[in-house]
Scaffold this motif. Structure first.
Motif, PDB file in Angstrom:
ATOM      1  N   TYR A  36       0.834  -1.200   0.000  1.00  0.00           N
ATOM      2  CA  TYR A  36       0.000   0.000   0.000  1.00  0.00           C
ATOM      3  C   TYR A  36       0.867   1.247   0.000  1.00  0.00           C
ATOM      4  O   TYR A  36       1.988   1.237   0.499  1.00  0.00           O
ATOM      5  N   ILE A  37       0.290   2.324  -0.521  1.00  0.00           N
ATOM      6  CA  ILE A  37       0.825   3.669  -0.332  1.00  0.00           C
ATOM      7  C   ILE A  37      -0.311   4.462   0.289  1.00  0.00           C
ATOM      8  O   ILE A  37      -1.471   4.300  -0.105  1.00  0.00           O
ATOM      9  N   SER A  38      -0.004   5.288   1.264  1.00  0.00           N
ATOM     10  CA  SER A  38      -1.053   6.076   1.923  1.00  0.00           C
ATOM     11  C   SER A  38      -1.418   7.274   1.049  1.00  0.00           C
ATOM     12  O   SER A  38      -0.629   7.724   0.215  1.00  0.00           O
ATOM     13  N   VAL A  39      -2.612   7.807   1.292  1.00  0.00           N
ATOM     14  CA  VAL A  39      -3.028   8.992   0.536  1.00  0.00           C
ATOM     15  C   VAL A  39      -2.125  10.168   0.880  1.00  0.00           C
ATOM     16  O   VAL A  39      -1.805  10.978   0.003  1.00  0.00           O
ATOM     17  N   GLN A  40      -1.668  10.233   2.122  1.00  0.00           N
ATOM     18  CA  GLN A  40      -0.774  11.324   2.514  1.00  0.00           C
ATOM     19  C   GLN A  40       0.549  11.246   1.754  1.00  0.00           C
ATOM     20  O   GLN A  40       1.068  12.259   1.298  1.00  0.00           O
ATOM     21  N   GLU A  41       1.086  10.046   1.626  1.00  0.00           N
ATOM     22  CA  GLU A  41       2.352   9.896   0.912  1.00  0.00           C
ATOM     23  C   GLU A  41       2.190  10.222  -0.573  1.00  0.00           C
ATOM     24  O   GLU A  41       3.019  10.912  -1.161  1.00  0.00           O
ATOM     25  N   LEU A  42       1.105   9.756  -1.178  1.00  0.00           N
ATOM     26  CA  LEU A  42       0.882  10.055  -2.598  1.00  0.00           C
ATOM     27  C   LEU A  42       0.688  11.551  -2.827  1.00  0.00           C
ATOM     28  O   LEU A  42       1.114  12.082  -3.847  1.00  0.00           O
ATOM     29  N   ALA A  43       0.079  12.237  -1.864  1.00  0.00           N
ATOM     30  CA  ALA A  43      -0.194  13.667  -2.018  1.00  0.00           C
ATOM     31  C   ALA A  43       1.044  14.545  -1.843  1.00  0.00           C
ATOM     32  O   ALA A  43       1.021  15.724  -2.213  1.00  0.00           O
TER      33      ALA A  43
END
Length: 163
Positions: A36-43
């Protein structure tokens, strides 16, 4: 005794679809074959990735992440998708509503030799729940999010649900 039987009958739906957390839901439906990648990391501005949308066309028309490439789920075609990817080491993030369908598509990419593939944890629902922007077909920011169904839409806590 009747009370116990009635309690069992009325609580059955809660056990079928009643996971209390997103983590529990994803554990039930995913096998964690893709990280997984978190939404925070992708943002984060430093995160550069090709973003693939593994939902259906009607979902993609209502709402999507900025610059997301539609690949679909029911009509996903590996050859068409890989023809748009420039190398097998590039950072690829696949998302859907919650991260269940996207895991399936991400697994196919991994099996095709792509080594840097991630599944967006919580999908577009988590993205919107964390107040990150989504865009419509005209590439304008929108509060509308396609919620897939009433059962799955319960996980979308912010925005306007569209079915």
């Amino acid at each position: 005794m009747k009370f116990l039987i009635l309690m069992g009958v009325f609580s059955l739906p809660f056990f079928s679809f009643g996971q209390k957390t997103l983590e529990e839901l994803l554990k039930v439906h995913n096998n964690n074959a893709v990280p997984y990648i978190s939404v925070q990391e992708l943002a984060m501005p430093k995160t550069e990735a090709v973003i693939l949308d593994a939902r259906e066309p009607e979902e993609y028309k209502v709402s999507r992440l900025k610059n997301a490439v539609f690949v679909g789920f029911n009509t996903f075609d590996l050859e068409t998708t890989t023809s748009q990817l420039y190398n097998k080491q590039q950072h690829i993030v696949v998302y859907c509503s919650l991260g269940i369908r996207s895991e399936t598509i991400a697994e196919k990419l991994k099996k095709a030799g792509y080594t840097n593939v991630y599944n967006l944890y919580g999908g577009i629902f988590e993205w919107k729940n964390e107040d990150f922007p989504v865009y419509n077909a005209a590439e304008q920011e929108t509060d509308s999010v396609h919620a897939f169904s009433k059962v799955w839409g319960k996980w979308l806590l912010k925005g306007v649900k569209v079915y």
